[in-house]
Scaffold this motif. Structure first.
Motif, mmCIF file in Angstrom:
data_model
loop_
_atom_site.group_PDB
_atom_site.id
_atom_site.type_symbol
_atom_site.label_atom_id
_atom_site.label_comp_id
_atom_site.label_asym_id
_atom_site.label_seq_id
_atom_site.Cartn_x
_atom_site.Cartn_y
_atom_site.Cartn_z
ATOM 1 N N ASP A 1 0.836 -1.204 0.000
ATOM 2 C CA ASP A 1 0.000 0.000 0.000
ATOM 3 C C ASP A 1 0.871 1.254 0.000
ATOM 4 N N PRO A 2 0.400 2.343 -0.621
ATOM 5 C CA PRO A 2 1.167 3.602 -0.594
ATOM 6 C C PRO A 2 1.386 4.086 0.830
ATOM 7 N N ILE A 3 2.511 4.699 1.048
ATOM 8 C CA ILE A 3 2.828 5.326 2.339
ATOM 9 C C ILE A 3 2.890 6.828 2.119
ATOM 10 N N VAL A 4 2.108 7.566 2.893
ATOM 11 C CA VAL A 4 2.068 9.022 2.780
ATOM 12 C C VAL A 4 2.804 9.627 3.974
ATOM 13 N N VAL A 5 3.844 10.397 3.680
ATOM 14 C CA VAL A 5 4.671 11.024 4.709
ATOM 15 C C VAL A 5 4.533 12.540 4.586
ATOM 16 N N ALA A 6 4.190 13.197 5.680
ATOM 17 C CA ALA A 6 4.046 14.652 5.683
ATOM 18 C C ALA A 6 5.120 15.282 6.562
ATOM 19 N N PHE A 7 5.573 16.449 6.150
ATOM 20 C CA PHE A 7 6.583 17.206 6.894
ATOM 21 C C PHE A 7 5.994 18.586 7.171
ATOM 22 N N ILE A 8 5.781 18.925 8.445
ATOM 23 C CA ILE A 8 5.276 20.251 8.782
ATOM 24 C C ILE A 8 6.308 20.958 9.650
ATOM 25 N N GLY A 9 6.556 22.224 9.331
ATOM 26 C CA GLY A 9 7.557 22.974 10.075
ATOM 27 C C GLY A 9 7.773 24.334 9.448
ATOM 28 N N GLY A 10 8.951 24.896 9.691
ATOM 29 C CA GLY A 10 9.282 26.216 9.173
ATOM 30 C C GLY A 10 10.175 26.128 7.948
ATOM 31 N N SER A 11 11.044 27.114 7.797
ATOM 32 C CA SER A 11 11.880 27.190 6.597
ATOM 33 C C SER A 11 12.872 26.041 6.502
ATOM 34 N N ILE A 12 13.265 25.466 7.647
ATOM 35 C CA ILE A 12 14.217 24.355 7.620
ATOM 36 C C ILE A 12 13.547 23.099 7.068
ATOM 37 N N THR A 13 12.252 22.965 7.291
ATOM 38 C CA THR A 13 11.498 21.880 6.669
ATOM 39 C C THR A 13 11.245 22.191 5.201
ATOM 40 N N GLU A 14 10.949 23.450 4.912
ATOM 41 C CA GLU A 14 10.713 23.849 3.521
ATOM 42 C C GLU A 14 11.974 23.648 2.676
ATOM 43 N N GLY A 15 13.134 23.822 3.292
ATOM 44 C CA GLY A 15 14.393 23.583 2.592
ATOM 45 C C GLY A 15 15.161 24.833 2.250
ATOM 46 N N TYR A 16 14.889 25.935 2.953
ATOM 47 C CA TYR A 16 15.599 27.187 2.672
ATOM 48 C C TYR A 16 17.098 26.987 2.906
ATOM 49 N N GLY A 17 17.888 27.447 1.953
ATOM 50 C CA GLY A 17 19.344 27.307 2.041
ATOM 51 C C GLY A 17 19.887 26.150 1.236
ATOM 52 N N ALA A 18 19.029 25.206 0.876
ATOM 53 C CA ALA A 18 19.456 24.081 0.053
ATOM 54 C C ALA A 18 19.566 24.523 -1.402
ATOM 55 N N SER A 19 20.489 23.920 -2.141
ATOM 56 C CA SER A 19 20.635 24.275 -3.551
ATOM 57 C C SER A 19 19.402 23.862 -4.347
#
Length: 396
Positions: free
Chosen positions: A29-47
């Protein structure tokens, strides 16, 4: 960087582990993974945030571990936001398409010094997830910043651990791992996070190392029969945001002087969702709406021309709110205004009115309202998923 698996274990609190994901890994079965947070979760600073952030790397790892099925990942990171806003965003940004299997929660950097408010937000996220997606596993992650690297037990992490312990939620203390590396002379924090908050690709890769080590530890044992049934304990605080939601601005009443617009302000940051909002720069503009429960508020877009507005609850006293800060000088971004907690009442009429007052640094009297913050009454809370808006699911 020289850290062994034994050291990694000191950064985890496994508690119940991830029994739901462990069970699903033996199926298709599909696995659904959610990530909730701020800019570090959004990925700010990553290329490439959707490839090199800790969120993206974690999704890629889970896909590699689940070759016989599909892993779907939801990015619910919004830069500069706290767990209070996170609890109000759960319905729209995490659960709008139905139940999930795993939720990572990251707010240890952005939550402030108000212990009770932090508990209200983090507890609200946990209780909302367990009520609306009862099979989902939850994991807290604690990221690094000056305040989370300077002491043995950082304040925000300690507060979040109160919630994690109460609800048997596992946690990953990334900040402790980074601090250990710094103390052992393996790395300087500036090399992993040039602005001392947001990691670069190397910093995100190190975060992902800790998450991978945790997942390998808790998912290595596929036997879950010994896990006791999950029960919802009594809340730590009655005023938590378990029933917090965002409501569309179309629900306002007695509106005068505002226009409904989808116009995107110049230099908008930290918001990639629906832009429909109420706007006015008329000092006499006002509207009202009905809010349920103990708290209410607004989600606004604040920027260079943001002015001062006032609110009243049931028409009693008007309170001035000035949200203008140094960040408003250069860009528009989402900011929440949460109004004082009320006693448990059936409903409260909230009146919002613009004013001619403004911060001395502001260029105008603009008021942009994206959402109304409210609380779904418990009697109808089971239908709250239907209040969500569409969002994109990233498939790794």
């Amino acid at each position: 960087m020289m850290q062994d698996k034994q050291q990694f274990k000191s950064y985890f609190q496994i508690r119940r582990g991830l029994p739901n994901v462990t069970r699903k890994l033996v199926g298709t079965d599909p696995i659904v993974v959610a990530f909730i947070g701020g800019s570090i979760t959004e990925g700010y600073g990553a290329s490439e945030p959707d490839e090199t952030s800790w969120r993206a790397l974690t999704g890629s790892y889970l896909k590699g571990k689940y070759l016989q099925g599909t892993v779907c990942c939801i990015n619910a990171g919004v830069g500069g936001t706290t767990s209070t806003f996170g609890a109000h965003r759960m319905t729209e940004h995490v659960l709008a398409n139905g139940e999930i299997d795993l939720l990572f929660v990251e707010f240890s950097v952005n939550d402030g010094e108000d212990r009770e408010e932090s508990i209200r937000g983090m507890e609200g996220i946990v209780r909302q997830c367990r009520r609306l997606s009862p099979q989902a596993d939850i994991c807290f992650v604690y990221t690094a910043a000056a305040k989370n690297l300077s002491v043995d037990i950082p304040f925000n992490i300690a507060v979040h651990e109160e919630v994690a312990s109460h609800y048997e939620v596992p946690s990953i203390n990334m900040a402790a791992g980074i601090r250990q590396l710094i103390e052992e002379g393996e790395v300087q924090w500036e090399a992993l996070a040039p602005d001392l908050v947001h990691p670069n690709d190397a910093g995100y890769a190190q975060y992902a190392v800790y998450v991978k080590a945790f997942l390998e530890e808790v998912l290595s044992d596929r036997v879950t029969d010994t896990i006791s049934p999950l029960t919802m304990p009594a809340p730590l605080t009655i005023g938590n945001y378990e029933f917090g939601v965002m409501l569309d601005v179309g629900q306002v009443e007695q509106q005068n002087g505002f226009e409904l617009t989808n116009e995107k302000p110049e230099s908008l940051i930290n918001w990639r969702y629906d832009l429909e909002h109420l706007y006015s720069d008329n000092p006499s503009a006002e509207f009202s709406f009905i809010a349920a429960g103990r708290s209410t508020g607004l989600l606004l877009l604040c920027g260079p021309d943001t002015g001062i507005f006032e609110y009243s609850l049931d028409g009693v006293t008007f309170h001035a709110v000035n949200l203008f800060d140094e960040w408003c000088l250069g860009a528009y971004r989402p900011i929440i205004a949460v109004f004082q907690l009320q006693a448990d009442v059936a409903s409260t009429r909230v009146t919002i009115r613009n004013t001619s007052q403004k911060d001395e640094r502001s260029t105008g009297n603009g008021l942009r309202v994206l959402k109304l913050l409210s609380r779904i009454p418990e009697a109808i809370s089971g239908v709250s998923i239907g209040l969500g808006v569409k969002f994109g699911i990233e498939r790794f």
